[in-house]
Design an enzyme around this catalytic site. Sequence first.
Site, short mmCIF file in Angstrom:
data_model
loop_
_atom_site.label_atom_id
_atom_site.label_comp_id
_atom_site.label_asym_id
_atom_site.label_seq_id
_atom_site.Cartn_x
_atom_site.Cartn_y
_atom_site.Cartn_z
N ARG A 121 0.82 -1.23 0.00
CA ARG A 121 0.00 0.00 0.00
C ARG A 121 0.85 1.27 0.00
NH1 ARG A 121 -3.82 -2.77 3.48
NH2 ARG A 121 -5.56 -3.36 2.18
N LYS A 143 3.18 11.73 -10.82
CA LYS A 143 2.36 10.87 -11.69
C LYS A 143 3.14 9.61 -11.97
CE LYS A 143 -0.78 13.53 -14.59
NZ LYS A 143 -1.14 13.82 -15.98
N GLU A 185 9.70 18.24 -24.18
CA GLU A 185 8.97 18.68 -22.98
C GLU A 185 9.38 20.12 -22.60
OE1 GLU A 185 6.44 17.17 -21.88
OE2 GLU A 185 6.67 15.00 -22.02
N LYS A 227 6.77 23.34 -12.88
CA LYS A 227 5.97 22.15 -12.55
C LYS A 227 5.59 22.16 -11.08
CE LYS A 227 5.02 17.49 -13.66
NZ LYS A 227 5.39 16.30 -14.42
N GLU A 237 -4.76 16.94 -10.79
CA GLU A 237 -5.26 17.28 -12.13
C GLU A 237 -6.77 17.45 -12.20
OE1 GLU A 237 -2.93 15.48 -15.35
OE2 GLU A 237 -4.77 15.42 -16.50
N ARG A 241 -3.63 21.67 -13.51
CA ARG A 241 -2.60 20.72 -13.93
C ARG A 241 -2.82 20.21 -15.35
NH1 ARG A 241 0.59 16.01 -10.45
NH2 ARG A 241 1.96 15.48 -12.15
N ASN A 245 -0.82 18.91 -20.14
CA ASN A 245 -1.15 17.98 -21.24
C ASN A 245 -1.07 18.66 -22.60
OD1 ASN A 245 -1.68 15.83 -19.46
ND2 ASN A 245 -3.70 16.65 -19.05
N HIS A 248 -0.14 16.75 -25.66
CA HIS A 248 0.02 15.34 -25.28
C HIS A 248 -1.11 14.43 -25.75
CE1 HIS A 248 3.48 16.62 -23.13
NE2 HIS A 248 3.69 15.42 -22.60
N HIS A 252 0.21 11.17 -27.46
CA HIS A 252 -0.03 9.80 -26.96
C HIS A 252 -0.70 8.94 -28.04
CE1 HIS A 252 0.14 11.10 -22.45
NE2 HIS A 252 1.34 10.88 -22.96
N HIS A 264 8.43 9.18 -27.12
CA HIS A 264 7.45 10.08 -26.49
C HIS A 264 7.81 11.56 -26.72
CE1 HIS A 264 4.59 11.73 -23.65
NE2 HIS A 264 5.59 12.36 -23.05
N1 LIG Z 1 4.98 10.91 -15.03
C1 LIG Z 1 4.95 12.00 -15.76
O1 LIG Z 1 4.52 13.07 -15.32
C2 LIG Z 1 5.47 11.95 -17.16
C3 LIG Z 1 5.73 13.14 -17.87
C4 LIG Z 1 6.30 13.06 -19.14
C5 LIG Z 1 6.59 11.83 -19.69
N2 LIG Z 1 6.33 10.70 -18.99
C6 LIG Z 1 6.66 9.38 -19.55
O2 LIG Z 1 8.06 9.30 -19.69
C7 LIG Z 1 8.38 8.32 -20.68
C8 LIG Z 1 9.50 8.83 -21.57
O3 LIG Z 1 10.65 9.03 -20.78
P1 LIG Z 1 12.12 9.06 -21.43
O4 LIG Z 1 12.11 9.88 -22.66
O5 LIG Z 1 13.06 9.40 -20.33
O6 LIG Z 1 12.28 7.57 -21.94
P2 LIG Z 1 13.08 6.28 -21.39
O7 LIG Z 1 12.88 6.09 -19.95
O8 LIG Z 1 12.71 5.17 -22.30
O9 LIG Z 1 14.60 6.63 -21.68
C9 LIG Z 1 15.01 6.82 -23.00
C10 LIG Z 1 16.20 5.93 -23.38
O10 LIG Z 1 17.37 6.47 -22.78
C11 LIG Z 1 18.11 5.45 -22.08
N3 LIG Z 1 18.79 6.13 -20.99
C12 LIG Z 1 18.26 6.63 -19.86
N4 LIG Z 1 19.17 7.33 -19.16
C13 LIG Z 1 20.33 7.25 -19.88
C14 LIG Z 1 21.63 7.79 -19.71
N5 LIG Z 1 21.92 8.59 -18.68
N6 LIG Z 1 22.57 7.50 -20.63
C15 LIG Z 1 22.27 6.73 -21.71
N7 LIG Z 1 21.06 6.22 -21.96
C16 LIG Z 1 20.09 6.49 -21.03
C17 LIG Z 1 17.07 4.44 -21.72
O11 LIG Z 1 17.63 3.17 -21.57
C18 LIG Z 1 16.12 4.49 -22.92
O12 LIG Z 1 16.61 3.67 -23.95
C19 LIG Z 1 7.09 8.05 -21.44
O13 LIG Z 1 6.60 6.77 -21.12
C20 LIG Z 1 6.14 9.12 -20.95
O14 LIG Z 1 4.80 8.70 -20.96
C21 LIG Z 1 5.78 10.74 -17.76
#
Ligand SMILES: NC(=O)c1ccc[n+]([C@@H]2O[C@H](COP(=O)([O-])OP(=O)(O)OC[C@H]3O[C@@H](n4cnc5c(N)ncnc54)[C@H](O)[C@@H]3O)[C@@H](O)[C@H]2O)c1
Length: 363
Positions: A121, A143, A185, A227, A237, A241, A245, A248, A252, A264
């Site tokens: 939990r 999130k 972003e 943020k 949200e 908040r 989006n 987005h 998505h 993404h």
């Molecule tokens: N929770 C939220 O508020 C929120 C906001 C925006 C996006 N997201 C989510 O985030 C995700 C995208 O995140 P992302 O772009 O970081 O993708 P990711 O986590 O897939 O990382 C991108 C790539 O970079 C590699 N990587 C990570 N750190 C590295 C480093 N220091 N050196 C070399 N390689 C590295 C990873 O292995 C991966 O292949 C999506 O699923 C999206 O929906 C969430």
Amino acid sequence: MKKIEVKATSKNYPVYVGQNIFEQIPVLIEKKSLHKNVFIVVDENVLGYHLKRIKNIISEKMSKVVVVEYIANEKSKSSKSVEELYECLIKNNFGRDTLIIAIGGGITGDIVGFAASTFGRGVQFVQVPTTLLAAVDSSVGGKTGINYRKTKNLIGSFYQPEFVLIDTTFFKTLKEEEVVCGIGEIMKYAFLGDEKFYYAVCASLQNILKQKHQQTQNIIEACVNMKASVVKADETESGLRKILNLGHTFAHALEVEQDHKIKHGHAVIVGLTCALYLSYFKGILSAQKLIEYIELPLSLQNRISIDKCNIETVYKIMQRDKKSREGKIKFVLLSSPGVLYLDLEAEKETVITALEDGISHFI
Ligand SMILES: NC(=O)c1ccc[n+]([C@@H]2O[C@H](COP(=O)([O-])OP(=O)(O)OC[C@H]3O[C@@H](n4cnc5c(N)ncnc54)[C@H](O)[C@@H]3O)[C@@H](O)[C@H]2O)c1
């Protein structure tokens, strides 16, 4: 090391930003009196590049430490992976007195955060974002979630971490395409902030792409501050908040239509372009401003490519977005940086034209 306070309704916590600050994690755990049973989930690429540094944060003051590797992609952002994390926690006798640390990009942070929010939990959780995208956006605000039945982030929770530590030295091993994702972003924040910030982002874009440290750190701090103030006003949200989006809903749906062959952050850049067109078609944004603002996402046009795309399918996927109501898609649109409109609807033909015009720049 810079410290930015996030004051959410459910919890206050710090976001630390700096160079070479990762090694301070044991001290921060001690200072905050966090649990000593530590479960660390590391993105496989981060583990490959930074194994020595990860080993360095394991301290003898920790009662138990287990490190697991996670292969991050949108397909593995799934209930199956969450189950594997639960299995690993149970096999290693972790209980409610557990501290989970996620070290990786947005995918790792989202899925590990979700596991932390549901195991027992809810156990303590720390985010160490290692991509620019995760640093400027996903690691802050609580999130968490997974993809389910072809809908992005359908299952999830709001669950704030104990702290977030952004060590910009991790970004040195990022591929350029991942830096571009982070800029996606950042562009969103450029449109959410005021005109001054918008022009500051336009001016520093090339330096961020080249990973110039000071400019990158300044922009990260500005995005995290933005943020933090949105999350303070509306953690779950129900109103403000929703501005986060921007672009987005398009992004998505495009990710799903492209079977996640588009990243993404790249999809966000395309989504922002579509949102600008839709703002213009809805009469909110002038033609002159459309031409001006579209320059920002289009400045990275040649670094993003989309396979042939079925616009009708993208529209259908948008209709089942979790923010849609009875098939009616809700949009965030804008008339200028910082002047946003929430929950707007549009005729199907108008949305389709915005999609066609926006996507056409990237095909
Ligand atoms: N929770 C939220 O508020 C929120 C906001 C925006 C996006 N997201 C989510 O985030 C995700 C995208 O995140 P992302 O772009 O970081 O993708 P990711 O986590 O897939 O990382 C991108 C790539 O970079 C590699 N990587 C990570 N750190 C590295 C480093 N220091 N050196 C070399 N390689 C590295 C990873 O292995 C991966 O292949 C999506 O699923 C999206 O929906 C969430």
